[in-house]
Design an enzyme around this catalytic site. Structure first.
Site, PDB file in Angstrom:
ATOM      1  N   HIS A 165      -4.768  -1.994  -2.395  1.00  0.00           N
ATOM      2  CA  HIS A 165      -3.660  -1.353  -1.689  1.00  0.00           C
ATOM      3  C   HIS A 165      -4.050  -1.180  -0.229  1.00  0.00           C
ATOM      4  O   HIS A 165      -5.191  -0.881   0.083  1.00  0.00           O
ATOM      5  CB  HIS A 165      -3.361   0.019  -2.309  1.00  0.00           C
ATOM      6  CG  HIS A 165      -1.990   0.525  -1.989  1.00  0.00           C
ATOM      7  ND1 HIS A 165      -0.878   0.197  -2.745  1.00  0.00           N
ATOM      8  CD2 HIS A 165      -1.533   1.335  -1.004  1.00  0.00           C
ATOM      9  CE1 HIS A 165       0.195   0.788  -2.241  1.00  0.00           C
ATOM     10  NE2 HIS A 165      -0.173   1.487  -1.174  1.00  0.00           N
ATOM     11  N   ASP A 206       6.491  10.274  -5.926  1.00  0.00           N
ATOM     12  CA  ASP A 206       5.982   9.587  -4.737  1.00  0.00           C
ATOM     13  C   ASP A 206       7.083   8.734  -4.122  1.00  0.00           C
ATOM     14  O   ASP A 206       7.215   8.670  -2.903  1.00  0.00           O
ATOM     15  CB  ASP A 206       4.762   8.720  -5.058  1.00  0.00           C
ATOM     16  CG  ASP A 206       4.310   7.940  -3.823  1.00  0.00           C
ATOM     17  OD1 ASP A 206       4.017   8.603  -2.806  1.00  0.00           O
ATOM     18  OD2 ASP A 206       4.304   6.700  -3.849  1.00  0.00           O
ATOM     19  N   ARG A 216       9.374  10.849   3.867  1.00  0.00           N
ATOM     20  CA  ARG A 216       8.368  10.811   4.945  1.00  0.00           C
ATOM     21  C   ARG A 216       8.741   9.763   5.974  1.00  0.00           C
ATOM     22  O   ARG A 216       8.618   9.971   7.178  1.00  0.00           O
ATOM     23  CB  ARG A 216       6.980  10.505   4.370  1.00  0.00           C
ATOM     24  CG  ARG A 216       6.354  11.683   3.661  1.00  0.00           C
ATOM     25  CD  ARG A 216       5.153  11.249   2.841  1.00  0.00           C
ATOM     26  NE  ARG A 216       4.154  10.589   3.639  1.00  0.00           N
ATOM     27  CZ  ARG A 216       3.344   9.624   3.189  1.00  0.00           C
ATOM     28  NH1 ARG A 216       3.431   9.207   1.941  1.00  0.00           N
ATOM     29  NH2 ARG A 216       2.459   9.069   3.981  1.00  0.00           N
ATOM     30  N   SER A 244      -0.303   9.828  -1.983  1.00  0.00           N
ATOM     31  CA  SER A 244       0.733   8.835  -2.285  1.00  0.00           C
ATOM     32  C   SER A 244       0.092   7.585  -2.894  1.00  0.00           C
ATOM     33  O   SER A 244       0.505   7.100  -3.958  1.00  0.00           O
ATOM     34  CB  SER A 244       1.476   8.489  -0.984  1.00  0.00           C
ATOM     35  OG  SER A 244       2.172   7.281  -1.095  1.00  0.00           O
ATOM     36  N   LYS A 268      -0.024   6.464  -7.323  1.00  0.00           N
ATOM     37  CA  LYS A 268       0.534   5.208  -7.859  1.00  0.00           C
ATOM     38  C   LYS A 268      -0.548   4.405  -8.561  1.00  0.00           C
ATOM     39  O   LYS A 268      -0.338   3.819  -9.606  1.00  0.00           O
ATOM     40  CB  LYS A 268       1.062   4.337  -6.708  1.00  0.00           C
ATOM     41  CG  LYS A 268       2.357   4.812  -6.128  1.00  0.00           C
ATOM     42  CD  LYS A 268       2.928   3.760  -5.210  1.00  0.00           C
ATOM     43  CE  LYS A 268       2.255   3.702  -3.859  1.00  0.00           C
ATOM     44  NZ  LYS A 268       2.734   4.641  -2.883  1.00  0.00           N
TER      45      LYS A 268
END
Ligand code: URA
Length: 434
Positions: free
Chosen positions: A82, A161, A168, A183, A187
């Protein structure tokens, strides 16, 4: 408990208890706390931060707002990657197919465009028919069959999220270490992973502008991972200029295709191979990182990663021929060249400005309900270090709606710095945190 009291306490720098954070996150997810109050809480967090304990609680709350996908019946280690968000950052779409082609199981859960940065899901959705909203059963079946599937938050996976991410994005509260860490990690923990590679971006185009902040973010996420029994490595990588040449969803899919055919930009190829190699190593396909690098390189060069991405596109409802026939992707109708009047060396290309200009012409969202125009974006014609003459095209804006093109053109003109001497070469991978 009153929402306003929790907002003011966070504003004043106090630590909130697990019950108080649960009241906010669960109340917002149920629709009982309105956007304006949750935005105020996010802004208070942006300025006051969170303790490590609060970040751990926040991560659990986001994670527990949905289900945990159990992959234990699929053999092999599950490894994901990620990015904390960059401009032109399409490495997931290159590294994941390389790792999967090398035998790593990659249940990839990705995000959408956030602020001036792009999102893997939006890029994939520029492929006509591509479905990112697989059910959990479909997700698992595809991972079992192809070793790779791409999904986002669904009502089942970390839905809180998904809601906060969009809020956000629209409330100027993205660049917060605790909010980013919780966040991302919520996930990732939702899809029973064994290991995770994080690409923590630093520089003008990243949410972290300073390496010391990027390091703090990396350390926090590695610690959350470790507490949850996952092996996590973070690369801190340079985001002072866009990665590759393409910025914008369909444009980036084209660059992914070129890169997987071994004809991509050097910076993008190098970073994608390093990330894939680390996934291969953490996935225990080979015992050393050197061997993993060789495999990653080979899976790119021999076309097996390219083939893997095509299989995944087909399995998720898209047309894999888009990777060969770019005219099947959404295409812009207008183009505007940005030309320099000065000669010299390109010493900087401000990635944040390029990302903002690309958002302005429709490649990103200004409000959480905005529709993305997948066709539009920016193609750089030069990169940092390149010698240029007056009259060189610096970049090209691709658009469909003329509305904001002037403003975007003014912005990007200022993104390029030209100097008399060549700038110092910068490494793309600056540091590893594990
Ligand atoms: N990616 C995420 O999933 N969340 C963030 O907050 C930033 C990048």
């Amino acid at each position: 408990m009153r929402t306003v009291d929790l907002i003011t306490r966070k504003r004043d720098g106090e630590e909130l208890s697990a019950e108080e954070l649960a009241y906010l996150v669960e109340g917002y997810t149920r629709g009982e706390i309105p956007d304006y109050q949750m935005s105020a809480f996010l802004m208070a967090t942006f300025y006051s931060g969170m303790s490590e304990k609060e970040v751990g609680v926040m991560t659990e709350l986001l994670l527990n707002s949905g289900e945990r996908v159990d992959f234990s019946d699929i053999p092999g280690l599950k490894v994901d990657k990620h990015s904390t968000g960059g401009v032109g950052d399409k490495t997931s779409l290159i590294a994941a197919p390389i790792a999967a082609a090398a035998g790593v199981t990659v249940p990839m859960i990705s995000g959408r465009a956030l602020g001036h940065t792009g999102g893997t899901l939006d890029k994939l959705e520029s492929i006509p028919g591509f479905r990112t909203n697989l059910t959990i059963d479909e997700f698992k079946a595809q991972v079992a069959k192809l070793k790779l599937a791409f999904v986002g938050q669904t009502p089942q996976i970390a839905p809180a999220d998904g809601l906060l991410y969009a809020l956000r994005d629209a409330s100027g509260t993205v660049e917060s270490i605790p909010l980013i860490a919780s966040s991302i990690m919520s996930k990732k923990l939702a899809v029973g992973l064994d290991a995770l590679i994080l690409d923590v971006k630093v520089g003008t185009g990243a949410f972290m502008k300073k390496q010391v902040d990027a390091r703090r973010l990396a350390q926090l996420m590695v610690a959350i991972g470790r507490r949850n029994g996952k092996r996590v490595q973070a690369l801190i990588t340079d985001m002072n200029q866009p990665l590759g040449y393409a910025i914008g969803n369909a444009l980036e899919i084209m660059e992914v295709s070129q890169t997987l055919q071994n004809a991509g930009p050097i910076d993008l190829t190098r970073l994608s191979i390093e990330i894939a190699a680390r996934m291969i190593h953490l996935g225990k396909i080979v015992p050393t990182i050197e061997e993993a690098r060789e495999i990653a390189q080979r899976k790119l060069v021999d076309g097996s990663a390219y083939k893997k991405l095509k299989e995944v596109i087909k399995a998720q409802g898209g047309d894999p021929t888009v990777l060969d026939k770019f005219e099947l992707l959404p295409n812009a109708t207008g183009a505007r060249d940005i030309v320099t009047t000065r000669g010299g060396y390109v010493s900087a290309v401000d990635a944040q400005v390029i990302g903002a200009a690309s958002t302005l012409i429709g490649a990103g969202r200004n409000t959480k309900d905005d529709q993305i125009d997948h066709a539009v974006g920016v193609i750089l014609e030069v990169k940092v270090g390149q010698k240029i003459d007056p009259g060189t095209i610096l970049c090209r804006l691709y658009y469909r709606d003329e509305a904001n093109v002037e403003e975007a053109a003014d912005l990007v003109e200022d993104a390029f710095r030209i100097s008399a001497s060549a700038p110092e070469e910068r490494e793309i991978i600056l540091e590893v945190v594990s």
